[in-house]
Design a protein around this motif. Structure first.
Motif, PDB file in Angstrom:
ATOM      1  N   ASP A  38      -5.703  10.383  -1.488  1.00  0.00           N
ATOM      2  CA  ASP A  38      -4.395  10.926  -1.142  1.00  0.00           C
ATOM      3  C   ASP A  38      -4.181  11.079   0.358  1.00  0.00           C
ATOM      4  O   ASP A  38      -3.101  11.414   0.790  1.00  0.00           O
ATOM      5  CB  ASP A  38      -4.210  12.295  -1.813  1.00  0.00           C
ATOM      6  N   GLY A  39      -5.226  10.849   1.157  1.00  0.00           N
ATOM      7  CA  GLY A  39      -5.117  11.014   2.600  1.00  0.00           C
ATOM      8  C   GLY A  39      -4.118  10.060   3.205  1.00  0.00           C
ATOM      9  O   GLY A  39      -3.849   8.982   2.667  1.00  0.00           O
ATOM     10  N   GLY A  40      -3.568  10.423   4.365  1.00  0.00           N
ATOM     11  CA  GLY A  40      -2.525   9.632   5.016  1.00  0.00           C
ATOM     12  C   GLY A  40      -2.906   8.189   5.264  1.00  0.00           C
ATOM     13  O   GLY A  40      -2.179   7.269   4.884  1.00  0.00           O
ATOM     14  N   GLU A  41      -4.059   7.958   5.898  1.00  0.00           N
ATOM     15  CA  GLU A  41      -4.477   6.594   6.219  1.00  0.00           C
ATOM     16  C   GLU A  41      -4.796   5.809   4.950  1.00  0.00           C
ATOM     17  O   GLU A  41      -4.456   4.637   4.834  1.00  0.00           O
ATOM     18  CB  GLU A  41      -5.704   6.649   7.137  1.00  0.00           C
ATOM     19  N   ALA A  43      -3.630   6.451   1.816  1.00  0.00           N
ATOM     20  CA  ALA A  43      -2.389   6.226   1.073  1.00  0.00           C
ATOM     21  C   ALA A  43      -1.583   5.094   1.696  1.00  0.00           C
ATOM     22  O   ALA A  43      -1.026   4.244   0.989  1.00  0.00           O
ATOM     23  CB  ALA A  43      -1.564   7.519   1.022  1.00  0.00           C
ATOM     24  N   ALA A  44      -1.555   5.044   3.035  1.00  0.00           N
ATOM     25  CA  ALA A  44      -0.842   3.951   3.727  1.00  0.00           C
ATOM     26  C   ALA A  44      -1.509   2.612   3.433  1.00  0.00           C
ATOM     27  O   ALA A  44      -0.824   1.611   3.191  1.00  0.00           O
ATOM     28  CB  ALA A  44      -0.806   4.220   5.227  1.00  0.00           C
ATOM     29  N   ARG A  47      -0.581   1.435  -0.014  1.00  0.00           N
ATOM     30  CA  ARG A  47       0.799   0.914  -0.047  1.00  0.00           C
ATOM     31  C   ARG A  47       0.874  -0.494   0.534  1.00  0.00           C
ATOM     32  O   ARG A  47       1.484  -1.395  -0.052  1.00  0.00           O
ATOM     33  CB  ARG A  47       1.739   1.836   0.736  1.00  0.00           C
TER      34      ARG A  47
END
Length: 191
Positions: A38-41, A43-44, A47
Motif C-alpha cells: 500500500d506504500g506510495g512508491e 502503489a505507484a 499502477r
C-alpha cells in the motif's frame, strides 16, 4: 549487464510481458507484509505496470546476487556464484526472470550494506553523528551509478520505458525483502 547478455545468449531469452509482474509481487509479499503493497512508491509501481503492455523478456538469472558475491579487482568486477540460486530447488531447472531481478538484488544489498555500516558506526564509542546521513548518501550514489551503468549496457534486455523499469525494480526489491524476511523468520508449524 554483460553477464546478463552472455546468459541470454547461452540460456536463451524467453518472451514475457510486464503484465504478470504486479500479481507475482503481490503474491510474494502478501504473506510477509501485505501493508508494504500500500506504500506510495509501491502503489505507484503497481499502477504503472498494470497499465503497461510492453514486452519484457526473461532470461536465466543468478537468483541471489548481492554485494557479497561481487569483488572488484585489477581486471574489473568478478561475480561469484556460491549457491544454486538460479535453479528451481525442486526440479533443478534454470529460473528465468526479468534481468532486472539481479539488479534489484544488488540494489537491495546496497541498502543493506549502508544500514550495516551506519549501525556499526553508531556503536563506535567515539560516535559518528552523521553516520546515517553518510550511509544514505553512499547508497544513493551507488544505486544511481549501478542503474546508469546497467541501463546503458543492457540494450533490449530491459523495457525502453524507464517508468516501467523503475516500477519493476521497486517490486523486485520488495520481493527480495520479503524473501529475506522469510529467511530471517521462517514460518513455524501450525498449532
Amino acid at each position: 549487464a554483460r553477464v546478463r547478455r552472455e546468459l541470454d545468449r547461452a540460456g536463451g531469452r524467453r518472451a514475457s510481458g510486464v503484465a504478470p509482474r504486479p500479481e507475482e509481487a503481490e503474491s510474494a509479499v502478501a504473506g510477509v507484509d501485505a501493508a508494504a503493497l500500500d506504500g506510495g512508491e509501491v502503489a505507484a509501481a503497481l499502477r504503472v505496470l498494470r497499465a503497461a503492455s510492453l514486452p519484457a523478456p526473461v532470461v536465466r538469472v543468478h537468483g541471489d546476487l548481492h554485494l557479497g558475491r561481487t569483488a572488484r579487482c585489477d581486471q574489473g568486477w568478478v561475480l561469484a556464484d556460491c549457491m544454486p540460486g538460479g535453479a528451481d530447488p525442486v526440479t533443478g531447472e534454470a529460473r528465468y526472470r526479468s534481468p532486472l531481478a539481479d539488479v534489484a538484488d544488488l540494489l537491495w544489498s546496497l541498502g543493506h550494506a549502508a544500514d550495516a555500516a551506519a549501525a556499526a558506526l553508531a556503536r563506535d564509542p567515539l560516535g559518528h553523528p552523521r553516520a546515517g546521513e553518510v550511509a544514505a548518501a553512499w547508497e544513493a550514489r551507488n544505486r544511481r551509478a549501478l542503474l546508469e551503468g546497467y541501463l546503458a549496457a543492457a540494450g533490449p534486455l530491459v523495457p525502453a520505458d524507464r517508468e516501467v523499469v523503475r516500477g519493476l525494480l521497486v517490486l523486485l526489491e520488495l520481493e527480495r525483502e520479503a524473501r529475506m524476511a522469510v529467511r530471517r523468520h521462517p514460518p513455524g508449524p501450525s498449532p
